[in-house]
Design a protein around this motif. Structure first.
Motif, PDB file in Angstrom:
ATOM      1  N   THR A 529       3.579   8.026  42.661  1.00  0.00           N
ATOM      2  CA  THR A 529       4.096   8.787  43.799  1.00  0.00           C
ATOM      3  C   THR A 529       5.311   8.109  44.416  1.00  0.00           C
ATOM      4  N   LEU A 530       5.244   6.806  44.585  1.00  0.00           N
ATOM      5  CA  LEU A 530       6.352   6.057  45.163  1.00  0.00           C
ATOM      6  C   LEU A 530       7.593   6.168  44.284  1.00  0.00           C
ATOM      7  N   LYS A 531       7.408   6.018  42.985  1.00  0.00           N
ATOM      8  CA  LYS A 531       8.550   6.047  42.073  1.00  0.00           C
ATOM      9  C   LYS A 531       9.197   7.436  42.033  1.00  0.00           C
ATOM     10  N   LEU A 532       8.383   8.487  42.083  1.00  0.00           N
ATOM     11  CA  LEU A 532       8.926   9.848  42.067  1.00  0.00           C
ATOM     12  C   LEU A 532       9.699  10.132  43.351  1.00  0.00           C
ATOM     13  N   ASN A 533       9.158   9.699  44.471  1.00  0.00           N
ATOM     14  CA  ASN A 533       9.866   9.886  45.753  1.00  0.00           C
ATOM     15  C   ASN A 533      11.168   9.097  45.786  1.00  0.00           C
ATOM     16  N   THR A 534      11.145   7.905  45.211  1.00  0.00           N
ATOM     17  CA  THR A 534      12.354   7.077  45.172  1.00  0.00           C
ATOM     18  C   THR A 534      13.452   7.765  44.363  1.00  0.00           C
ATOM     19  N   LEU A 535      13.061   8.420  43.256  1.00  0.00           N
ATOM     20  CA  LEU A 535      14.034   9.117  42.424  1.00  0.00           C
ATOM     21  C   LEU A 535      14.700  10.255  43.199  1.00  0.00           C
ATOM     22  N   ILE A 536      13.907  11.006  43.964  1.00  0.00           N
ATOM     23  CA  ILE A 536      14.476  12.105  44.751  1.00  0.00           C
ATOM     24  C   ILE A 536      15.359  11.558  45.868  1.00  0.00           C
ATOM     25  N   THR A 537      14.891  10.531  46.550  1.00  0.00           N
ATOM     26  CA  THR A 537      15.661   9.943  47.653  1.00  0.00           C
ATOM     27  C   THR A 537      17.014   9.425  47.171  1.00  0.00           C
ATOM     28  N   LYS A 538      17.012   8.878  45.977  1.00  0.00           N
ATOM     29  CA  LYS A 538      18.251   8.326  45.406  1.00  0.00           C
ATOM     30  C   LYS A 538      19.326   9.408  45.269  1.00  0.00           C
ATOM     31  N   HIS A 539      18.928  10.652  45.016  1.00  0.00           N
ATOM     32  CA  HIS A 539      19.882  11.728  44.731  1.00  0.00           C
ATOM     33  C   HIS A 539      19.985  12.770  45.850  1.00  0.00           C
ATOM     34  N   GLN A 540      19.269  12.584  46.960  1.00  0.00           N
ATOM     35  CA  GLN A 540      19.125  13.675  47.924  1.00  0.00           C
ATOM     36  C   GLN A 540      20.424  14.055  48.635  1.00  0.00           C
ATOM     37  N   ASN A 541      21.399  13.178  48.676  1.00  0.00           N
ATOM     38  CA  ASN A 541      22.646  13.502  49.373  1.00  0.00           C
ATOM     39  C   ASN A 541      23.774  13.916  48.432  1.00  0.00           C
ATOM     40  N   ASP A 542      23.463  14.027  47.153  1.00  0.00           N
ATOM     41  CA  ASP A 542      24.462  14.440  46.172  1.00  0.00           C
ATOM     42  C   ASP A 542      24.241  15.913  45.834  1.00  0.00           C
ATOM     43  N   PRO A 543      25.206  16.789  46.121  1.00  0.00           N
ATOM     44  CA  PRO A 543      24.999  18.230  45.884  1.00  0.00           C
ATOM     45  C   PRO A 543      24.736  18.592  44.429  1.00  0.00           C
ATOM     46  N   ILE A 544      25.103  17.713  43.498  1.00  0.00           N
ATOM     47  CA  ILE A 544      24.850  17.996  42.088  1.00  0.00           C
ATOM     48  C   ILE A 544      23.350  18.114  41.811  1.00  0.00           C
ATOM     49  N   TYR A 545      22.544  17.426  42.613  1.00  0.00           N
ATOM     50  CA  TYR A 545      21.100  17.414  42.393  1.00  0.00           C
ATOM     51  C   TYR A 545      20.362  18.343  43.358  1.00  0.00           C
ATOM     52  N   PHE A 546      21.081  19.216  44.017  1.00  0.00           N
ATOM     53  CA  PHE A 546      20.469  20.141  44.970  1.00  0.00           C
ATOM     54  C   PHE A 546      19.666  21.212  44.231  1.00  0.00           C
ATOM     55  N   TYR A 547      18.481  21.510  44.777  1.00  0.00           N
ATOM     56  CA  TYR A 547      17.675  22.597  44.232  1.00  0.00           C
ATOM     57  C   TYR A 547      17.625  23.726  45.250  1.00  0.00           C
ATOM     58  N   GLY A 548      18.042  24.909  44.818  1.00  0.00           N
ATOM     59  CA  GLY A 548      18.002  26.090  45.676  1.00  0.00           C
ATOM     60  C   GLY A 548      17.080  27.134  45.071  1.00  0.00           C
ATOM     61  N   GLU A 549      16.012  27.425  45.768  1.00  0.00           N
ATOM     62  CA  GLU A 549      14.993  28.321  45.231  1.00  0.00           C
ATOM     63  C   GLU A 549      15.501  29.748  45.111  1.00  0.00           C
ATOM     64  N   GLN A 550      15.005  30.431  44.085  1.00  0.00           N
ATOM     65  CA  GLN A 550      15.355  31.839  43.887  1.00  0.00           C
ATOM     66  C   GLN A 550      14.819  32.660  45.053  1.00  0.00           C
ATOM     67  N   GLN A 551      15.653  33.590  45.553  1.00  0.00           N
ATOM     68  CA  GLN A 551      15.288  34.396  46.709  1.00  0.00           C
ATOM     69  C   GLN A 551      15.238  35.875  46.337  1.00  0.00           C
ATOM     70  N   GLU A 552      14.253  36.558  46.883  1.00  0.00           N
ATOM     71  CA  GLU A 552      14.198  38.003  46.685  1.00  0.00           C
ATOM     72  C   GLU A 552      15.148  38.687  47.655  1.00  0.00           C
ATOM     73  N   ASN A 553      15.072  38.301  48.913  1.00  0.00           N
ATOM     74  CA  ASN A 553      16.034  38.753  49.922  1.00  0.00           C
ATOM     75  C   ASN A 553      16.855  37.535  50.331  1.00  0.00           C
ATOM     76  N   ILE A 554      18.148  37.612  50.131  1.00  0.00           N
ATOM     77  CA  ILE A 554      18.986  36.429  50.297  1.00  0.00           C
ATOM     78  C   ILE A 554      19.132  36.050  51.762  1.00  0.00           C
ATOM     79  N   ILE A 555      18.687  34.848  52.090  1.00  0.00           N
ATOM     80  CA  ILE A 555      18.913  34.259  53.412  1.00  0.00           C
ATOM     81  C   ILE A 555      19.923  33.123  53.284  1.00  0.00           C
ATOM     82  N   ASP A 556      19.699  32.269  52.271  1.00  0.00           N
ATOM     83  CA  ASP A 556      20.593  31.140  52.019  1.00  0.00           C
ATOM     84  C   ASP A 556      21.634  31.561  50.979  1.00  0.00           C
ATOM     85  N   PRO A 557      22.891  31.750  51.375  1.00  0.00           N
ATOM     86  CA  PRO A 557      23.904  32.247  50.430  1.00  0.00           C
ATOM     87  C   PRO A 557      24.303  31.232  49.364  1.00  0.00           C
TER      88      PRO A 557
END
Length: 865
Positions: A529-557
């Motif tokens: 758990t610690l190692k997985l969280n560390t991997l996400i934290t390492k990349h969280q401020n880089d937009p290349i690693y951003f995950y945007g969930e699929q939306q049925e009704n678009i709220i986040d453009p």
């Protein structure tokens, strides 16, 4: 006396013989084998109720040995179930293996997995029956905890079927049951195909039968032909479905699950955890993934960072019915993922191949084989579902369905989006090489789903729009977005003068990161758990690693389908420039001597669909909110309104390109030869430009002034003004801009053109209809169905609907929100303007104004007119 003694002795001898008889029989069962060793001659087991002998069944029928020995006597099918398999867990996997025309036309094809369930067999020696039970494996608790008894009682198994025990095997270590009824359609317990594909009704047992059976060490394959009757307002039609049921033995100990994190996109299985130490039940989601582990002897090397081959690689087989010219590209699309799995520490983890003579048991419908199935169908699609062990999220097998006509979608995308910059993408038919590269891209996308990856619709937002015009940047990044799991299609931003050549989506940095997070193996002494969280934290401020969930009704453009870059207005403006080039060349690109203008009309409606797509990409920035998945300590905002400046630019774009209908798109020389054409069940359907432009414009306007959008803008105004001094784009700002654009000619006392009058009617009608809807005395969930006349083709849009996007309640009690006042206020403003201007312009304009005045008066219950 002697006679009495003799008689007494004789009776005694007879009694002794009777007493010794079992021993004599037993001794007769012994014989010498060839080696001189004594063996036991087994007696046939007979069931007292049925009177069937095991040896008779075996003698009369054929026996296929495996997980269960399968005995077939003429049309009767029996399972011989070993005692060791009772109370074990099995997964029943049901698939379509053959469909007739009527079902094909409905979009159902070979290879589709329509039903899975976990079952267990229980032997009842008293009743001489075998009970079959099923349960939902989504609840766990520690064995030693007191609450576990309650968990067992409150999440118990259900009985779904029962079989009579027909007989036992010779050593009584297995029982035999007759199973016809669960595979020939008489019972739905194991296979309810009609309900699961939406047909309903029942199977005609006299027109259905078991077609074939196979038994392997860990699974059984049963193929059936099931017939039903379908009637839709006409004469009843017989429809026969080929179905395959796999019964798969699950491991006693499920794979160790990995829990999901909403900052990275994996499909999941929900699970509830109970424990004595809790103060509330814990709900978690297990990601779906293959069991990828290093070999025991390689574990130490793996943990040191060396690349090792997995104990069991992921293997995909290519359906032998796949046209030969496409097989290489489909295989390449699978192997392109090798680099991503190397990021997770595994080499040669993914293999794609054609079945060979060495694959003696190969069967597309056998769950031991993951297959990319090629479907002969007019449907234009592809999808990549998986069969999952719901106890742990382990992917057992994957079935990619590849519809033949997916190439029509690929050709449409490439011609419209890249034709201006790529001569290879202009003709009615592409070279095999050019089409092959497109097939490779779709192969990679669908295979990504079978690894457990969801769509990442926010990936494309990572790239600056101007970067997509850079030959160097696109060559370096290798695609149109950091993830092939986005619907970032081809590069429609690049202009001809940019000389960009890398224009096809490819596996990117996000994909490698997601595979590493989902598949890296951790030793028993590591804190996973610690190692997985560390991997996400390492990349969280880089937009290349951003995950945007699929939306049925678009709220986040940021997370939209088919868009490119971080600025929808700028990207769409570049897209329109290229779209004009396409329109200018449609007649020449589709020229085919002595052929009809069918291809011309199809390409023409495709360009109009692309224009509408750009409109919606821009539209969704108005009232949009950036939705960030945040955790404690990351110092991020969860809800960030789209900047006011962007919303203003988006409104101006719509005023320029939608409120003012583009004449170059809807009224041009193409109409001398054909209208826009869309295929329908009755043949090509023609749309006249006035009708089509009116409908599409109306759709944009209705969405623009939807209650939810205006409510978000009201929420943003309320919150932002109390929190920051940043400018806010308000509902009043939106209405002011739209009013000035829609009624510009009226304000200037001009005679209005047909299209200007059309736009004003659309605008007024949208406000009237949506306002009246707030006060309808009907079901609150009833929605006005604004049909979108056309859409660009999508792939695998069915996936994960249940987990799609976030649910944010902004819609309750709309009648008492500001939305009602704002819409009525705009209608009153229009009414006053029209009353002032009703005598200006030509006769058509004046008639138009009087018509609108009457409509608005009626809507507002105003009788002053």
């Amino acid at each position: 006396m002697k006679e009495k003694a003799f008689l007494h002795n004789l009776i005694t001898i007879c009694i002794l013989l009777l007493l010794l008889a079992p021993l004599t029989v037993q001794s007769q069962k012994k014989k010498k084998d060839k080696k001189g060793e004594t063996t036991e001659i087994k007696k046939d087991s007979t069931d007292s109720k049925k009177g069937k002998k095991y040896s008779d069944l075996v003698k009369k029928g054929t026996v296929k040995k495996g997980l269960f020995n399968v005995i077939q006597v003429k049309t009767d099918v029996y399972f011989e179930i070993q005692d060791s398999l009772f109370q074990r867990e099995f997964l029943v996997v049901n698939k379509l293996s053959q469909v007739p025309f009527q079902v094909n036309e409905a979009g159902l094809n070979k290879g589709m997995n329509y039903e899975n369930k976990i079952i267990s067999f229980y032997k009842d020696t008293i009743a001489k029956k075998v009970w079959v039970k099923s349960y939902v494996p989504k609840v766990s608790s520690p064995k030693e905890d007191a609450i576990t008894q309650s968990v067992q009682n409150n999440f118990a198994e259900s009985i779904i079927e029962v079989f009579d025990i027909e007989t036992k095997n010779n050593d009584s270590t297995a029982v035999v049951i007759k199973v016809n009824k669960v595979f020939d359609g008489k019972q739905k317990s194991f296979n309810d195909v009609l309900s699961n594909i939406g047909f309903g009704g029942s199977v005609k047992s006299d027109l259905s039968y078991i077609e074939g059976l196979k038994s392997f060490p860990k699974n059984i394959v049963v193929k059936s032909q099931l017939t039903t009757s379908v009637s839709e307002g006409g004469p009843a039609l017989s429809v026969t479905l080929g179905v395959t049921s796999n019964i798969v033995l699950l491991d006693k100990t499920p794979m160790k699950p990995r829990f999901s994190d909403k900052r990275i996109g994996f499909f999941t299985e929900k699970h509830w955890y109970f424990a004595d130490a809790q103060q509330a039940m814990l709900e978690k989601e297990l990601i779906t993934r293959w069991r990828l582990e290093p070999k025991k002897e390689d574990e130490e090397r793996y943990l040191k960072g060396e690349l090792v081959e997995p104990k069991k690689p992921i293997v995909y087989y290519i359906d032998p019915s796949t046209p030969k010219q496409w097989r290489k590209y489909i295989i390449d699309g699978v192997h392109d993922w090798q680099a991503a799995f190397e990021k997770a520490g595994f080499k040669n983890a993914v293999i794609a191949k054609e079945p060979t003579e060495q694959d003696l048991d190969f069967d597309i419908d056998d769950v031991r084989y993951s297959v990319i199935t090629y479907a002969a169908s007019p449907k234009s699609n592809a999808m990549g579902p998986s069969v999952v062990d719901p106890r742990s999220g382990e992917i057992i097998e994957a079935d990619i369905i590849w519809w033949h006509n997916v190439m029509t979608s690929l050709q449409s995308w490439m011609r419209i989006q890249t034709g201006p910059i790529d001569p290879k993408a202009r003709g009615n038919t592409f070279s095999d090489e050019h089409m092959g590269e497109a097939i490779r891209f779709v192969s990679s996308h669908e295979v990504g789903h079978t690894f457990g990856l969801k769509h990442n619709m926010g990936s494309s937002f990572a790239y600056d729009v101007e970067s997509l015009r850079s030959k160097e940047f696109t060559a370096k990044m290798g695609g149109t977005a950091p993830s092939i799991m986005d619907y970032a299609r081809y590069n429609y931003v690049a202009q001809p003068e940019d000389n960009v050549t890398v224009i096809t989506p490819k596996i990117g940095e996000y994909d490698k990161y997601a595979i590493e997070w989902g598949y890296r193996w951790y030793g028993p002494n590591e804190n996973e758990t610690l190692k997985l969280n560390t991997l996400i934290t390492k990349h969280q401020n880089d937009p290349i690693y951003f995950y945007g969930e699929q939306q049925e009704n678009i709220i986040d453009p940021r997370s939209q389908s088919e868009d490119l870059g971080n600025d929808a207005v700028k990207a769409s403006e570049y897209g329109l420039k290229n779209l004009k080039r396409v329109v200018d060349n449609i007649l020449s690109w589709t020229y085919d001597k002595d052929q009809s203008y069918y291809e011309t009309g199809k390409l023409y409606i495709g360009t109009i669909g692309q224009w509408q797509m750009y409109n919606r990409h821009v539209l969704n920035n108005i009232g949009g909110v950036y939705l960030n998945e945040t955790v404690h300590g990351d110092n991020k905002q969860s809800y960030v309104p789209v900047p006011a400046a962007m919303q203003k630019r988006a409104t101006d774009y719509l005023a320029k390109n939608v409120i003012t209908i583009p004449q170059w798109l809807f009224f041009n020389d193409i109409l001398d030869k054909t209208n826009p054409l869309k295929d329908s069940p009755l043949g090509p359907y023609e749309y006249t430009p006035y009708t089509l432009s009116r409908e599409l414009q109306y759709g944009v306007m209705y969405d623009l002034f939807s209650d939810d959008r205006l409510l978000r803008m009201t929420e943003n105004e309320l919150y932002q003004r109390n929190k920051t001094k940043d400018p806010v784009f308000t509902v009043n700002d939106l209405f002011k801009k739209m009013h000035q654009s829609v009624f510009a000619g009226t304000i200037q006392n001009k005679s209005l053109s047909i299209l200007e009058r059309m736009t004003q009617k659309n605008y007024v009608d949208v406000l009237i209809v949506s306002t009246n809807k707030l006060f309808e005395k009907t079901d609150a969930k009833k929605l006005l169905d604004i049909q979108q006349t056309l859409n660009m083709p999508h792939l695998c849009g069915y996936l994960d609907d249940a987990h799609m996007a976030r649910n944010i309640n902004q819609s309750s009690l709309k009648r008492v929100t500001e939305v009602t006042s704002d819409k009525k206020g705009e209608l009153n403003k229009i009414l006053q303007l029209l009353k002032t201007k009703k005598s200006t312009g030509d006769i058509s304009t004046q008639n138009h104004y009087r018509d609108l005045i009457q409509r608005i008066d009626k809507a507002l219950n105003n009788t002053t007119f």
